[in-house]
Enzyme design. Sequence first.
Site, short mmCIF file in Angstrom:
data_model
loop_
_atom_site.label_atom_id
_atom_site.label_comp_id
_atom_site.label_asym_id
_atom_site.label_seq_id
_atom_site.Cartn_x
_atom_site.Cartn_y
_atom_site.Cartn_z
N CYS A 1 0.87 -1.25 0.05
CA CYS A 1 -0.15 -0.08 0.10
C CYS A 1 0.92 1.29 -0.11
O CYS A 1 2.02 1.08 -0.01
CB CYS A 1 -1.03 -0.06 1.32
SG CYS A 1 -2.03 -1.46 1.36
N LEU B 1 -3.27 -1.69 -1.95
CA LEU B 1 -3.33 -3.01 -3.01
C LEU B 1 -3.60 -4.16 -2.13
O LEU B 1 -2.88 -4.64 -1.15
CB LEU B 1 -1.74 -3.04 -3.53
CG LEU B 1 -1.38 -4.16 -4.18
CD1 LEU B 1 -2.32 -4.09 -5.67
CD2 LEU B 1 0.07 -4.10 -4.70
N SER B 2 -4.81 -4.59 -2.44
CA SER B 2 -5.22 -5.97 -1.86
C SER B 2 -4.39 -7.15 -2.06
O SER B 2 -4.35 -7.55 -3.31
CB SER B 2 -6.63 -6.06 -2.15
OG SER B 2 -7.53 -4.97 -1.90
N GLY C 1 2.73 -2.80 3.94
CA GLY C 1 3.76 -3.95 4.11
C GLY C 1 3.06 -5.19 4.14
O GLY C 1 1.72 -5.13 4.03
N SER D 1 11.59 -11.74 -4.66
CA SER D 1 12.93 -11.47 -5.28
C SER D 1 14.14 -12.30 -4.55
O SER D 1 13.86 -12.69 -3.33
CB SER D 1 13.19 -10.18 -5.34
OG SER D 1 13.61 -9.66 -4.23
#
Length: 631
Positions: A2, A51-52, A76, A363
């Site tokens: 988010c 951002l879900s 986070g 990553s």
Amino acid sequence: MCGIAGIFHLETPKPVDPARVKAMCDAIAHRGPDGQGVWTAPGVGLGHRRLSIIDLAGSPQPMVSLDGRAVLVFNGEIYNYRELRQELKNAGAKFRTDGDSEVILAAWQRWGTDCVTHLHGMFAFAIYDLDARTLFLARDRLGVKPLFLATLSDGSVAFGSELKALLAHPLLRRDIDPLAVEDYLTWGYVPDGRSILKGVAKLPAGHSLLLRHGAPLPPPSQWWDVSFAERRKGKAEDLEAELLHLLRQAVSSRMTADVPLGAFLSGGVDSSSVVALMAEASTRPVRTCSIGFDVAALDESAYAEQVARQCRTDHVSRLVSPDDFEAIDRLAEMFDEPFADASALPTWRVCQLARETVTVALSGDGADEALAGYRRHLFQFGEDRIRSFLPQGLRKPLFGGLGAIYPKADWAPRPMRAKTTLLSLAGDSTEGYARALSYAPAELREGLYSDAFRRLRGDYRAEQPLLHLMRSAPARSGLDRAQYADLKFWLPGDILTKIDRASMAVSLEAREPLLDHRLIEFAASLPEGMRVRRGQGKWLMKRAMRRFLPEDILYRPKQGFVTPIAQWFRGPLSETARKIPVSTALAQTGWFDNRRLAGLVEAHLSGVSDNSRMLWQLLMLEKALTRFNAD
């Protein structure tokens, strides 16, 4: 993942305009396209873009605690939230959602500022406590998630996930900090604790800040550190087993998501290790992605495809041209501050590719810093052995004199480029590593600055904070101090800034399992020989991954994302390079000796020397200044 933003009045708790907080959040809408919210009370305003990822419909923010006494905005992921949730429930806490945000609120109400020590994950968050009338700001241990802070003329503190959020506030001044310019020219980024603008700072990694109405702004408080002072004992087989357990734990804990999840796969040791352990833990093929270049010398896609076949992943690869310089303006917009790591371009491209099929991507970042994987670590280790045999009084005149007369042979094969090594050996271990880490050593910067800029900068030198950090590090050796500097200085300033901005620009959540703090703390306790052995870094990790990956993946030379900026400046960007000494934004500052800049450009264009990194730094600085002046 988010974006967060907010305003807190330190002095008089003046009303906060919700529209102002909303404008700050709208500036970082790319970080959270799935939802938004604003909450205000006298003297405070909190905003959120979502951002879900987990509990898709059940955890809107700003989130108010069940008892109405605390409000949270959070960016986070907390990977141990389920275990924490159960612990807090056993202590009497009640929950109405299934996500991690409410767990942070409950942890705050139980443990106060100590709540951060219970959280495993990546985060930057703000909690307003209505009873105590305090605002608590915190950033995760390694600095995966960013948090910018600014003191404003009306007595308030503004904060946000990116500088963009603060730039949306009309009271933010846009005066460039000359000390930040010195930092940027040295490192290629502006480190934590400062920003390119005066009055704006980044909350350092592993730090928190408790603000009170009616009280002055306090300094940040460090709540986590990593120690290299202790040495783990045991057989290599036992340490290898413990490392592998920690790697598995770190990877599996980051595979929780209610949206499609995948991984970046470059074909290097780190990303390949993450993918191999994901494949082991998953009941379905892991989604992986990589990009290749249409120049064979830069292309690693064949190695990525080899790992994808071995791990039976659902792999997608895309060939891109290294001539991606048309994206430079977009890159400058993405980072706000000048940022000179040119690998940000291919990082952004692979994030774009990943976002076509997944919302979360794991990553391989972090293993080089934790387990001594960079070439500079091998040099540091070897140079310290030489230093141990020769006293400083002998080394300084011997190696310093040789280094001064040795040519800057950028055209020569790598073993013959000895100037940097000679100058490094002339100084002590920390000075040598500062030189290895810098984009531009002091003598190069001094030759480019104008007298006016030297007066603005005063006695400050960008190396000073790094040298202090290394000399006061909880460490035993030069290699320890080098890795400590990487984890505390280089990693949050460069690597994590790059992946955060590149991924968030396309609304993709990037997770770094190799930065699990338990793994980092274990790696810091390893004997040097378990990190560096027989000219190889990450020795124990490579040993642990032998059962998963072939030797040509584990032991091939490290490459990484390469952007051909030297060729660009001698080809399609040659005219851009010639304009650098006289470009409007840079010329108006009066910071540089334009005659020397012109000489730097011509030396590069003629092939006499490779000055591409400095030219790229100056170009990105020019782009940032132009944006600040235009807004």
